[in-house]
Design a protein around this motif. Structure first.
Motif, PDB file in Angstrom:
ATOM      1  N   SER A   1      10.026   2.236   5.268  1.00 32.96           N
ATOM      2  CA  SER A   1       9.334   1.136   5.946  1.00 32.96           C
ATOM      3  C   SER A   1       8.632   0.210   4.956  1.00 32.96           C
ATOM      4  O   SER A   1       8.340  -0.949   5.273  1.00 32.96           O
ATOM      5  CB  SER A   1       8.311   1.694   6.941  1.00 32.96           C
ATOM      6  OG  SER A   1       7.325   2.471   6.266  1.00 32.96           O
ATOM      7  N   ILE A   2       8.379   0.721   3.740  1.00 34.51           N
ATOM      8  CA  ILE A   2       7.732  -0.078   2.696  1.00 34.51           C
ATOM      9  C   ILE A   2       8.775  -0.663   1.756  1.00 34.51           C
ATOM     10  O   ILE A   2       8.744  -1.847   1.424  1.00 34.51           O
ATOM     11  CB  ILE A   2       6.714   0.771   1.910  1.00 34.51           C
ATOM     12  CG1 ILE A   2       5.604   1.281   2.831  1.00 34.51           C
ATOM     13  CG2 ILE A   2       6.122  -0.035   0.741  1.00 34.51           C
ATOM     14  CD1 ILE A   2       4.663   2.261   2.176  1.00 34.51           C
ATOM     15  N   THR A   3       9.736   0.161   1.333  1.00 36.46           N
ATOM     16  CA  THR A   3      10.706  -0.292   0.331  1.00 36.46           C
ATOM     17  C   THR A   3      11.624  -1.384   0.854  1.00 36.46           C
ATOM     18  O   THR A   3      12.226  -2.127   0.073  1.00 36.46           O
ATOM     19  CB  THR A   3      11.552   0.890  -0.168  1.00 36.46           C
ATOM     20  OG1 THR A   3      12.309   1.436   0.932  1.00 36.46           O
ATOM     21  CG2 THR A   3      10.673   1.981  -0.761  1.00 36.46           C
ATOM     22  N   THR A   4      11.772  -1.479   2.174  1.00 33.74           N
ATOM     23  CA  THR A   4      12.653  -2.507   2.741  1.00 33.74           C
ATOM     24  C   THR A   4      11.920  -3.809   3.031  1.00 33.74           C
ATOM     25  O   THR A   4      12.546  -4.765   3.508  1.00 33.74           O
ATOM     26  CB  THR A   4      13.301  -1.985   4.040  1.00 33.74           C
ATOM     27  OG1 THR A   4      12.278  -1.544   4.951  1.00 33.74           O
ATOM     28  CG2 THR A   4      14.246  -0.832   3.748  1.00 33.74           C
ATOM     29  N   GLN A   5      10.650  -3.856   2.753  1.00 32.24           N
ATOM     30  CA  GLN A   5       9.914  -5.097   2.985  1.00 32.24           C
ATOM     31  C   GLN A   5      10.296  -6.137   1.934  1.00 32.24           C
ATOM     32  O   GLN A   5      10.593  -5.799   0.780  1.00 32.24           O
ATOM     33  CB  GLN A   5       8.404  -4.833   2.932  1.00 32.24           C
ATOM     34  CG  GLN A   5       7.876  -3.983   4.074  1.00 32.24           C
ATOM     35  CD  GLN A   5       6.371  -3.753   3.975  1.00 32.24           C
ATOM     36  OE1 GLN A   5       5.653  -4.552   3.373  1.00 32.24           O
ATOM     37  NE2 GLN A   5       5.895  -2.674   4.579  1.00 32.24           N
TER      38      GLN A   5
ATOM     39  N   LEU B   1       0.855  -1.179   0.000  1.00 30.22           N
ATOM     40  CA  LEU B   1       0.000   0.000   0.000  1.00 30.22           C
ATOM     41  C   LEU B   1       0.892   1.231   0.000  1.00 30.22           C
ATOM     42  O   LEU B   1       1.698   1.422   0.927  1.00 30.22           O
ATOM     43  CB  LEU B   1      -0.903  -0.010   1.235  1.00 30.22           C
ATOM     44  CG  LEU B   1      -2.178   0.831   1.178  1.00 30.22           C
ATOM     45  CD1 LEU B   1      -3.104   0.340   0.075  1.00 30.22           C
ATOM     46  CD2 LEU B   1      -2.894   0.779   2.526  1.00 30.22           C
ATOM     47  N   LEU B   2       0.766   2.063  -1.038  1.00 31.91           N
ATOM     48  CA  LEU B   2       1.621   3.235  -1.199  1.00 31.91           C
ATOM     49  C   LEU B   2       0.812   4.505  -0.933  1.00 31.91           C
ATOM     50  O   LEU B   2       0.006   4.934  -1.760  1.00 31.91           O
ATOM     51  CB  LEU B   2       2.200   3.273  -2.623  1.00 31.91           C
ATOM     52  CG  LEU B   2       2.821   1.967  -3.145  1.00 31.91           C
ATOM     53  CD1 LEU B   2       3.358   2.177  -4.568  1.00 31.91           C
ATOM     54  CD2 LEU B   2       3.910   1.461  -2.223  1.00 31.91           C
ATOM     55  N   PRO B   3       0.985   5.125   0.228  1.00 31.08           N
ATOM     56  CA  PRO B   3       0.179   6.306   0.581  1.00 31.08           C
ATOM     57  C   PRO B   3       0.489   7.514  -0.297  1.00 31.08           C
ATOM     58  O   PRO B   3       1.636   7.734  -0.700  1.00 31.08           O
ATOM     59  CB  PRO B   3       0.578   6.580   2.036  1.00 31.08           C
ATOM     60  CG  PRO B   3       1.217   5.322   2.519  1.00 31.08           C
ATOM     61  CD  PRO B   3       1.878   4.721   1.318  1.00 31.08           C
TER      62      PRO B   3
END
Length: 379
Positions: free
Chosen positions: A266-270, A214-216
């Motif tokens: 926090s998203i790109t490192t998932q 999910l990209l805010p």
């Protein structure tokens, strides 16, 4: 009863005949109350009705729309109708309602002055008749102008029954209305975006995996837009309003469609997030495909390959098509920032994020070979 006509060559009106459009505007000038119940409306006719209300000092108005609860409503007309409904309610003069219990296809127009009925128009004409445009210029409509008090009263009673709950509801209270998405004409200006058939889109939907991100969308509130607080910093932090940041050239504004889609660490490192500079194919929920990639430190930038405006044309173009914002030709001259995307716009659109989901499909690219397919949805 008097017959009202359309004026379409070769069947023009004579000197003793009145068109439906002429009768509507004449009666509106004589009235302070208008009640309308129709099957369909158009965006231009909504604008015209509001102008008629303001011009003639109408103090009481109801517009009841009968077909959209069953068929779905074009999103541009929906957002405009909600805005006018809110405006009229705040002014204390009226509202816009949607018939809910059944499909209402009638066309009724009631006019009154000082609580005394003047006339009604009944016939075949939807609201578009009050503002002729390309889509209805050659559509012949006929109506009856009725001044008999008994028939006027019968018509008004019917409109009042339509406006009662649960037969209809105020448009702001309808939460389950299907919206018909408008065509995003802006994305077609990029040679790198190709249309996808609805059948192919359904295939990609079925092949989505559980790997999804999910990209805010980072945007200011309307109050922050108006106040301009933190001006430069707030623009840079708003990933789809970077066009309002300092221009690259002192003489040239940034293009309004330019966005800088920065995704949080926090998203790109998932695990499974697209690798830096490794292209993939993005399939959008409105039926387009284009090559995309992630770039910059920590692969924080998400963008289309080969066209820095493509993602903005897709994303902002959706809001333009919905009638929520208008493109700005020169962002440096947009001092009030009317073209800035705000949280309230996204509230109205009903979405604050992009959903990036991997599929188990690949597409052969002539330059990069087999590429993973991801869906990119804004819905």
């Amino acid at each position: 009863m008097t017959l009202l006509y359309s004026a379409i060559p070769p069947l023009r009106t004579t000197s003793d005949q009145e068109t439906i459009n002429e009768a509507f505007h004449r009666l509106a000038e004589e009235s302070d109350e208008i009640s309308i119940a129709v099957g369909y409306i158009s965006l231009l006719s909504l604008d015209e009705l509001n102008e008629v209300i303001q011009k003639n000092g109408i103090s009481k108005v109801t517009l009841t729309i009968g077909m959209y609860s069953k068929e779905g409503m074009p999103e541009r007309s929906y957002h405009a109708a909600k805005a006018y409904n809110q405006k009229w309610r705040e002014e204390g003069i009226g509202e816009i309602r949607l018939v809910r219990s059944f499909a209402f296809h009638g066309k009724l127009y009631y006019f009154a002055k000082d609580n005394h009925p003047i006339a009604v128009m009944n016939g075949s004409a939807n609201l578009g008749v009050i503002k002729l445009e390309a889509t209805n210029l050659r559509q012949y409509e006929v109506a009856s102008l009725i001044e008999d008090q008994t028939e006027i009263w019968n018509t008004k009673q019917l409109i009042d029954k339509l406006n009662a709950s649960p037969i209809s509801a105020n448009i702001a209270e309808v939460k389950d209305l299907d919206l018909i998405r408008e065509t995003n004409c802006d994305l077609g200006k990029s040679d790198l975006a190709e249309p996808v058939t609805s059948d192919d889109l359904n295939v990609y939907r079925k092949h989505q995996t559980g790997l999804s991100f999910l990209l805010p969308l980072k945007v200011p509130t309307e109050a922050e837009r108006i106040s301009g607080e933190g001006s430069k910093d707030s623009c840079m932090k708003s990933n789809i309003n970077v066009c309002y940041a300092a221009p690259r050239s002192a003489r040239k504004s940034r293009d309004w469609y330019e966005i800088q889609f920065t995704v949080d660490k926090s998203i790109t490192t998932q695990p499974g997030y697209p690798q830096k500079n490794k292209p993939f194919i993005a399939i959008t929920d409105d039926g387009y495909k284009f090559k995309a990639h992630t770039t910059s430190d920590g692969n924080k930038q998400f963008n289309a390959v080969g066209d820095e405006l493509l993602l903005g044309r897709w994303l902002k173009g959706r809001l333009v098509a919905a009638g929520l914002v208008k493109p700005v030709n020169d962002t440096m001259k947009d001092e009030t920032r009317k073209g800035m995307i705000t949280r309230e716009m996204l509230d109205e659109y009903g979405c604050h994020n992009l959903r990036l989901t991997k599929t188990d499909k690949t597409i052969d690219d002539p330059e990069d070979g087999p590429l993973d397919v991801w869906t990119l949805f804004f819905e």
